[in-house]
Every structure is written in structure tokens, then in C-alpha cells.
Design a protein around this motif. Structure first.
Motif, mmCIF file in Angstrom:
data_model
loop_
_atom_site.group_PDB
_atom_site.id
_atom_site.type_symbol
_atom_site.label_atom_id
_atom_site.label_comp_id
_atom_site.label_asym_id
_atom_site.label_seq_id
_atom_site.Cartn_x
_atom_site.Cartn_y
_atom_site.Cartn_z
ATOM 1 N N GLU A 123 0.831 -1.215 0.000
ATOM 2 C CA GLU A 123 0.000 0.000 0.000
ATOM 3 C C GLU A 123 0.864 1.263 0.000
ATOM 4 N N GLY B 18 -2.530 5.307 -5.127
ATOM 5 C CA GLY B 18 -1.980 6.174 -6.174
ATOM 6 C C GLY B 18 -2.017 5.597 -7.574
ATOM 7 N N SER C 90 -3.703 5.956 0.167
ATOM 8 C CA SER C 90 -4.665 6.556 -0.744
ATOM 9 C C SER C 90 -4.219 7.963 -1.109
ATOM 10 N N GLY C 91 -4.200 8.241 -2.415
ATOM 11 C CA GLY C 91 -3.772 9.556 -2.883
ATOM 12 C C GLY C 91 -2.265 9.703 -2.967
HETATM 13 C C1 1GP Z 1 -5.997 2.821 -0.514
HETATM 14 O O1 1GP Z 1 -5.005 1.524 -2.089
HETATM 15 C C2 1GP Z 1 -6.146 2.232 -1.837
HETATM 16 O O2 1GP Z 1 -5.780 1.804 0.372
HETATM 17 C C3 1GP Z 1 -6.590 3.182 -2.888
HETATM 18 O O3 1GP Z 1 -5.716 4.258 -3.086
HETATM 19 O O4 1GP Z 1 -7.329 6.108 -3.459
HETATM 20 O O5 1GP Z 1 -4.939 6.324 -4.187
HETATM 21 O O6 1GP Z 1 -6.492 4.793 -5.384
HETATM 22 P P1 1GP Z 1 -6.154 5.430 -4.099
#
Ligand code: 1GP
Length: 246
Positions: free
Chosen positions: A176, A206, A179-180
Motif C-alpha cells: 500500500e 496512487g 490513498s492519494g
Molecule cells: C488505498 O489503495 C487504496 O488503500 C486506494 O488508493 O485512493 O490512491 O487509489 P487510491
């Protein structure tokens, strides 16, 4: 306790079949876009919905799960940021242990609190070694978990961490970037980690383009997870689904 979703994922991995998960964060949902995303997800055969986030301050979790369940049969997997984000209305839970970190609460503490609830629940429990990798910006998960991510170029640390997770009996590994993340997990790290594991590998954080999704699959990801990019543009689901190469 059911094991069906996990066995199906393992069988898919053995066949070399790739899977796409869409992440919905109950706090960030714009319902209009979600409707469009759900329709496309059904049309394109999206494999899973992951539901959760680092915070989840709203009371949207249960209504969101019920709403999705009414509209489609795509499996709903809880992806909880804490032991407060639990619900019987999902099909399964990714029971995450943050094995890249050294915060005991997220390695085992919250699990102890959640265990009696989960034991009583109909949820399938998929134990998951959650490995946070530096994504170039401080993400919510990094801040909230109070842990240091594995530096992006340190494939060897990621390999050893993932191996330890598998040896401890965890059923999947989740690489991971957060997110973002500005920088998603590199193909080099995915290849290195997937090459040493026999359990399924989930990769997220990402991922914004079908090209990156396809490259991750080629590097050995079994499941990729996309959240933000789909929230911004649900139409991307079609190309991301095609990136599985079916
Ligand atoms: C978060 O892997 C996920 O745990 C999703 O990430 O929102 O960046 O796509 P994104």
C-alpha cells in the motif's frame, strides 16, 4: 466460518487471473458518482468493492453497504482503518495487521478488541499483512497509523516483511502506497515481493491509469485497488477492468 472468497482468490491466482477492486471511502462519497461507478462496475465485471478509509467519521458505513448490496452482487470487503469500522452487512473483512509498522495497536491490539465481534459475525475473515510503502507524500494512513512506511527503493525490506507475514500464516499481503499517494508502489517492488510469496498479493495507493494497473499486474499483483481515480472519473473503470487482460 466461510472461506469461499479467499479460496476463489487463491484459485484465480493459480490460473493467473487478475482482479480489480474498487475502494469506496464512506466519508468521501458523492452519491451521484457512486451510482455511475456501480453501474459500470457491474457492466465491466469488477471483482470486489473494498469499503473503508483511514478515518470514517460519518455514519455512512451501514447505509452504504446496504445500498450497494441492493444494487449488485459484487462482493463487499471491509477495509477498516480501525476496529470501529465493522459491519455485518459486508461479505468479508480484510483483517489487517500493519506489519511494516511497529505500532502494537495496529499489529495486534485492535484485533483483540474486534475478535469477539468478528467471531459472532457472518463475515469471512481474510487475514492480511498490510505493508505501507512511502508514496512520496504523507498519506492519511501514515499519519493516522503513526508508523514509518518502508522507503520506496527498499525492495529487500518489503520482501522480508512480506515473507514474515506469510510465514506467520497471514492469507494475503497488501502493498500500500496510501490513498492519494503521488508515487504508487513501483513495479520493481511488486515483482520482488510477488516473486517470493505464494499467497495472493494486493497492491494499491496512487494507481491512476490503466497503464499502471496493467504494469502492476504484469509485475505480479493479483489484485489492484483503485479509489481516488475512480471517484474523480468513474469512466476509468472500463479501462482498468480491461487492464486485467481477460
Ligand atoms: C488505498 O489503495 C487504496 O488503500 C486506494 O488508493 O485512493 O490512491 O487509489 P487510491
Amino acid at each position: 466460518m466461510s472461506n469461499a472468497l479467499y479460496l476463489d482468490l487463491v484459485a484465480a491466482k493459480q490460473r493467473g487471473e487478475k482482479r480489480l477492486a474498487i475502494l469506496f471511502d464512506p466519508d468521501k462519497l458523492r452519491l451521484q458518482k457512486m451510482g455511475q461507478a456501480l453501474e459500470l462496475a457491474v457492466e465491466c465485471g469488477v471483482d470486489y468493492f473494498f469499503i473503508g478509509g483511514s478515518l470514517v467519521v460519518s455514519s455512512m458505513l451501514d447505509p452504504l453497504l446496504s445500498d450497494i448490496r441492493e444494487r449488485c452482487k459484487i462482493p463487499l470487503l471491509l477495509f477498516p482503518g480501525s476496529s470501529f469500522q465493522l459491519s455485518y452487512r459486508a461479505d468479508a473483512i480484510l483483517f489487517l495487521s500493519l506489519i511494516s509498522g511497529r505500532n502494537p495497536e495496529l499489529l495486534i491490539g485492535q484485533h483483540v478488541m474486534a475478535a469477539p465481534y468478528l467471531k459472532m459475525s457472518p463475515l469471512e475473515i481474510i487475514s492480511t499483512g498490510y505493508i505501507l510503502v512511502d508514496g512520496g507524500v504523507q498519506t492519511s494512513v501514515q499519519y493516522m497509523s503513526n508508523t514509518s512506511p518502508i522507503p520506496a527503493g527498499k525492495d529487500d525490506i518489503a520482501i522480508c516483511t512480506a515473507l514474515a507475514g506469510e510465514m506467520l500464516g497471514l492469507k494475503t499481503i497488501y502493498l500500500e502506497a496510501g490513498s492519494g499517494a503521488s508515487n504508487p508502489v513501483s513495479e520493481s517492488m511488486i515483482e520482488a515481493v510477488s516473486g517470493t510469496l505464494s499467497i495472493p498479493l494486493i497492491v494499491g495507493g496512487g494507481i491512476r491509469t490503466p497503464e499502471k494497473a496493467a504494469a502492476n499486474f504484469r509485475a505480479g499483483a493479483d489484485v489492484i485497488v483503485v479509489g481516488n481515480a475512480i471517484e474523480n472519473d468513474p469512466g476509468l473503470i472500463r479501462e482498468l477492468a480491461a487492464a486485467r487482460g481477460r
